[in-house]
Design a protein around this motif. Sequence first.
Motif, PDB file in Angstrom:
ATOM      1  N   GLU A 198       0.584  -1.259   0.093  1.00 48.37           N
ATOM      2  CA  GLU A 198       0.092   0.228  -0.283  1.00 48.37           C
ATOM      3  C   GLU A 198       0.995   1.497  -0.209  1.00 48.37           C
ATOM      4  OE1 GLU A 198      -3.087   0.085   2.389  1.00 48.37           O
ATOM      5  OE2 GLU A 198      -3.290   2.068   3.279  1.00 48.37           O
ATOM      6  N   ARG A 240      -3.185   5.926  -1.557  1.00 46.46           N
ATOM      7  CA  ARG A 240      -4.537   5.453  -2.281  1.00 46.46           C
ATOM      8  C   ARG A 240      -4.782   4.442  -3.337  1.00 46.46           C
ATOM      9  NH1 ARG A 240      -6.920   9.004  -5.476  1.00 46.46           N
ATOM     10  NH2 ARG A 240      -5.169   9.771  -6.333  1.00 46.46           N
ATOM     11  N   ARG A 276      -8.147   4.335  -3.953  1.00 42.89           N
ATOM     12  CA  ARG A 276      -8.865   4.118  -3.338  1.00 42.89           C
ATOM     13  C   ARG A 276      -9.372   5.674  -3.464  1.00 42.89           C
ATOM     14  NH1 ARG A 276      -6.377   0.560  -0.475  1.00 42.89           N
ATOM     15  NH2 ARG A 276      -4.751   2.851  -0.026  1.00 42.89           N
ATOM     16  N   ASP A 277     -10.985   5.909  -3.350  1.00 41.84           N
ATOM     17  CA  ASP A 277     -10.782   7.460  -3.468  1.00 41.84           C
ATOM     18  C   ASP A 277     -10.870   7.697  -4.433  1.00 41.84           C
ATOM     19  OD1 ASP A 277     -10.537  10.664  -1.548  1.00 41.84           O
ATOM     20  OD2 ASP A 277     -12.523   9.447  -3.016  1.00 41.84           O
ATOM     21  N   SER A 278     -10.843   6.941  -5.791  1.00 41.19           N
ATOM     22  CA  SER A 278     -10.838   7.744  -6.928  1.00 41.19           C
ATOM     23  C   SER A 278     -11.625   8.852  -7.056  1.00 41.19           C
ATOM     24  CB  SER A 278     -11.239   6.648  -7.888  1.00 41.19           C
ATOM     25  OG  SER A 278     -10.631   5.526  -7.992  1.00 41.19           O
ATOM     26  N   ASP A 303      -6.986  11.245 -11.721  1.00 42.93           N
ATOM     27  CA  ASP A 303      -6.317   9.903 -11.519  1.00 42.93           C
ATOM     28  C   ASP A 303      -6.547   8.996 -12.731  1.00 42.93           C
ATOM     29  OD1 ASP A 303      -7.957   8.529  -8.240  1.00 42.93           O
ATOM     30  OD2 ASP A 303      -5.260   9.312  -8.796  1.00 42.93           O
TER      31      ASP A 303
END
Lengths: 109, 113
Positions: free
Chosen positions: A57, A60, A77-79, A83
């Motif tokens: 990791e 994000r 995560r939390d795009s 991105d």
Amino acid sequence: QKEVEQNSGPLSVPEGAIASLNCTYSDRGSQSFFWYRQYSGKSPELIMFIYSNGDKEDGRFTAQLNKASQYVSLLIRDSQPSDSATYLCAVKAGNMLTFGGGTRLMVKP
Amino acid sequence: EAQVTQNPRYLITVTGKKLTVTCSQNMNHEYMSWYRQDPGLGLRQIYYSMNVEVTDKGDVPEGYKVSRKEKRNFPLILESPSPNQTSLYFCASIPGYGYNEQFFGPGTRLTVL
């Protein structure tokens, strides 16, 4: 011929969702695995690399590697709309780095 | 500023006219390589060099030549370009074997008519 396969997409996800990008490779002797992000008209930039089975990791981003299945993935995560880009999977064996064709990700506000 | 530079950035030429795309890095990296990028095919390695005077073929070397006379420079030579060499070309460098991050140049878009 060593192969690295990716779904070309586009993969469309809503803002805030998790984007899951997948990659398979053919060479069982592959040692290192990389994810690059490439914005349109720009050069690739390294996001993450992973050597060992399991998850890694970084903020994000999470890279997942399963050598038995010859599979590597990238979770975002939390795009965010920023991105939105093409994500290239790359696999290294010896001195050779082999890239997949890339998956185009679109994050919609 | 640490960087990889390529010249020219854009080039339109005709079949058979020899050309050279230059690549230079100012980071004293040992390893340099050339890639071409075509839609849906990702980046394919053309040639790489592990140090001065040491070069080797990548996946798609046909029609290309390289040389590594100095550590900082790694030019790509097309002796007789053909339309199937129309592509986006990237040069990249790595500090040395075992390092992970490739530093890419800005790319050279080549069109061969």
